[in-house]
Design an enzyme around this catalytic site. Sequence first.
Site, PDB file in Angstrom:
ATOM      1  N   GLU A  24       9.729  45.421  13.182  1.00 58.04           N
ATOM      2  CA  GLU A  24       9.917  44.982  14.558  1.00 58.04           C
ATOM      3  C   GLU A  24       9.145  45.976  15.424  1.00 58.04           C
ATOM      4  OE1 GLU A  24      13.621  44.094  17.558  1.00 58.04           O
ATOM      5  OE2 GLU A  24      14.043  44.436  15.461  1.00 58.04           O
TER       6      GLU A  24
ATOM      7  N   ARG B 146      18.632  51.221   1.443  1.00 56.70           N
ATOM      8  CA  ARG B 146      17.696  51.908   2.338  1.00 56.70           C
ATOM      9  C   ARG B 146      17.653  53.399   2.017  1.00 56.70           C
ATOM     10  NH1 ARG B 146      17.632  51.593   7.884  1.00 56.70           N
ATOM     11  NH2 ARG B 146      17.968  49.378   7.772  1.00 56.70           N
TER      12      ARG B 146
ATOM     13  N   LYS C  71      15.646  54.290  14.979  1.00 58.25           N
ATOM     14  CA  LYS C  71      14.572  54.184  15.970  1.00 58.25           C
ATOM     15  C   LYS C  71      15.117  54.446  17.367  1.00 58.25           C
ATOM     16  CE  LYS C  71      12.241  50.348  13.971  1.00 58.25           C
ATOM     17  NZ  LYS C  71      11.886  48.953  14.213  1.00 58.25           N
TER      18      LYS C  71
HETATM   19  P1  ATP Z   1      15.740  48.422  13.944  1.00 58.25           P
HETATM   20  O1  ATP Z   1      17.032  47.832  13.479  1.00 58.25           O
HETATM   21  O2  ATP Z   1      15.854  49.528  14.932  1.00 58.25           O
HETATM   22  O3  ATP Z   1      14.728  47.403  14.275  1.00 58.25           O
HETATM   23  P2  ATP Z   1      14.829  48.721  11.282  1.00 58.25           P
HETATM   24  O4  ATP Z   1      15.009  49.977  10.548  1.00 58.25           O
HETATM   25  O5  ATP Z   1      15.499  47.490  10.836  1.00 58.25           O
HETATM   26  O6  ATP Z   1      15.202  49.173  12.705  1.00 58.25           O
HETATM   27  P3  ATP Z   1      12.366  47.233  11.129  1.00 58.25           P
HETATM   28  O7  ATP Z   1      11.148  47.442  11.918  1.00 58.25           O
HETATM   29  O8  ATP Z   1      13.083  45.966  11.283  1.00 58.25           O
HETATM   30  O9  ATP Z   1      13.310  48.451  11.465  1.00 58.25           O
HETATM   31  O10 ATP Z   1      12.075  47.528   9.610  1.00 58.25           O
HETATM   32  C1  ATP Z   1      10.981  47.020   8.889  1.00 58.25           C
HETATM   33  C2  ATP Z   1      11.307  47.028   7.428  1.00 58.25           C
HETATM   34  O11 ATP Z   1      11.573  48.345   6.973  1.00 58.25           O
HETATM   35  C3  ATP Z   1      12.539  46.202   7.137  1.00 58.25           C
HETATM   36  O12 ATP Z   1      12.284  45.401   5.994  1.00 58.25           O
HETATM   37  C4  ATP Z   1      13.600  47.226   6.879  1.00 58.25           C
HETATM   38  O13 ATP Z   1      14.573  46.736   6.006  1.00 58.25           O
HETATM   39  C5  ATP Z   1      12.798  48.379   6.291  1.00 58.25           C
HETATM   40  N1  ATP Z   1      13.477  49.656   6.518  1.00 58.25           N
HETATM   41  C6  ATP Z   1      13.884  50.161   7.693  1.00 58.25           C
HETATM   42  N2  ATP Z   1      14.517  51.335   7.521  1.00 58.25           N
HETATM   43  C7  ATP Z   1      14.512  51.590   6.196  1.00 58.25           C
HETATM   44  C8  ATP Z   1      15.019  52.649   5.375  1.00 58.25           C
HETATM   45  N3  ATP Z   1      15.670  53.692   5.885  1.00 58.25           N
HETATM   46  N4  ATP Z   1      14.823  52.567   4.039  1.00 58.25           N
HETATM   47  C9  ATP Z   1      14.166  51.520   3.513  1.00 58.25           C
HETATM   48  N5  ATP Z   1      13.676  50.504   4.222  1.00 58.25           N
HETATM   49  C10 ATP Z   1      13.841  50.512   5.550  1.00 58.25           C
HETATM   50 MG    MG Z   2      15.243  45.444  11.807  1.00 59.52          MG
END
Ligand code: ATP
Ligand code: MG
Length: 549
Positions: A31, A257, A267
């Site tokens: 995102e 994760r 974030k």
């Molecule tokens: P937010 O909820 O603030 O948007 P997010 O961590 O979900 O944060 P995204 O940009 O949606 O951020 O994440 C992109 C991809 O990275 C998604 O598939 C998410 O599952 C993965 N991801 C995010 N944080 C982690 C983590 N700590 N470990 C592994 N994968 C992650």
């Molecule tokens: Mg997300």
Amino acid sequence: MAESKNFIEEIIDADLAEGKVSEVCTRFPPEPNGYLHIGHAKSLCINFGMKAKYHGKCNLRFDDTNPSKEDTEYVESIKSDIKWLGFEWDKLLFASDYFDVMFDCAVKLIKKGLAYVSDETAEEIRLRRGTLYEAGVESPNRNRSVEENLQLFYQMRDGVFPDGAKVLRAKIDMASPNLNMRDPVIYRMLHATHHNTGDKWCIYPMYDFAHPIEDAHEGITHSICTLEFEDHRPLYDWVVRQCDFPQPLPQQIEFARLNITNTIMSKRYLKKLVDEGKVMGWDDPRMPTLSGIRRRGYPPEAIRDFCERIGVSKANSEVQSSYLESCVREYLNLHADRVMAVFDPIKVVLANYEGSEELCVENNSMAEVQTYRKVPFSKEIYIDRSDFALVPPPKYYRLKPDGYVRLKGAYIIHCDDVLTDSEGNVAELHCSVVPNSRSGDDTSGVKVKGVIQWVDAATCVDATVRKLQSLLTDVKDGVTDFNERFNADSLKVVSAKVERSLLSAHVEDRFQFMRVGYYVLDKDSTEGRLVFNEIVGLRDSFNTANSQK
Ligand code: ATP
Ligand code: MG
């Protein structure tokens, strides 16, 4: 030995063997509401790792279905961080490019009697949803006719209603044990300008509806995401099935994760640190963002190695930050050139040395191909205060009164005299060079155990060095709140004298300052002043801690 496979690879192997899929296609769906962090690196390594292992494809798709929080600055930073990590995407896509497809899917569901427009407020929907133990209550609008639903949905699209006045809900099962299946909202009204589609839309799809459609439309075979989406999988499957996408339908697979001790993976909190000016920006070298750890000097190879070593699992856990540092150190030990820097200088005058010369010093004895550099040497040099002891403890192999030490890559010196200031502090050392003791052709016969770093006083360069620690302090007395754990001492700025060869270094070049640690040249360097960030120390606390167990 057979190569061990993680559970995602086992699923993919089975799908290929059964002929369910012919080419593996994954995607990374960030995102664009912030910078990528080390947690995202794990997801990137898995998704692009599957592309590499199965000679498949991996798309980069910006999940920009939420118009209010997104920014093109983030889009650009995400692209550059992925490239830096060493990955190449196939297609570059935006979820918002599919808004028409999603709209058509919603119309299809309405026509099938599988979606309805509801006048309920968010609060009413929540109250009627029920609990894990109690079925939900059906919406009063659940049995609207297809015609009425279509008309209302078109009116929603046309902006006839204010925000929050109407939603589109999937008609699934208000008694489902899975709360996500209790007629979830799939479209909401929002009069907001979108960075990509402008004011074209005033209805926006919800994530749980949009994501499966994006995957299916793109031909993603394995949609890899983190564990919190496990309960959403039945809805994911329902959407792709009911929207009549062709086989093979994408399959959602969840993994745990990445969490790292004392490392922020939110974030929202990272943005707060930036907005409040607590750090120099998203790429502050203390930040766990990819741009931060890049500036910190962590090599992309070491990050990929770390992600590979920690593996993929279904169980949440926390990895020690020292393990990541250990991977970085291991890489740098093989790849970083050694140079000399003195942090706390004492001047050494070499009484019997006149003129100057350029010594040829090996850059890195660990490297596969040896390279050398020229290091100037003359009558006055600096050594580090910690390498001289006026009253040495037993077995002290560095410099002491009337003692010998080898200057790395240069000569053995003898300490003839110590000058102290009025307070008794060592101010200057008078030494002499042992004849015929030059490194590489030493015929002096003098044996020394200690080797110390030094810099030539006439040509050395002043540098600013940032010593860095984690932005969070350890969890103490049950305090887990990030705001309270902010480490105000995480940045210390010191100065150092470094050898002249560093004047030709480039930003992001990484070095071992001999006997001190690893450092990277920072972009804040100017003509007159080099700036280095500490990458990691030389000592490995992870392996030490683990071998003592
Ligand atoms: P937010 O909820 O603030 O948007 P997010 O961590 O979900 O944060 P995204 O940009 O949606 O951020 O994440 C992109 C991809 O990275 C998604 O598939 C998410 O599952 C993965 N991801 C995010 N944080 C982690 C983590 N700590 N470990 C592994 N994968 C992650
Ligand atoms: Mg997300």
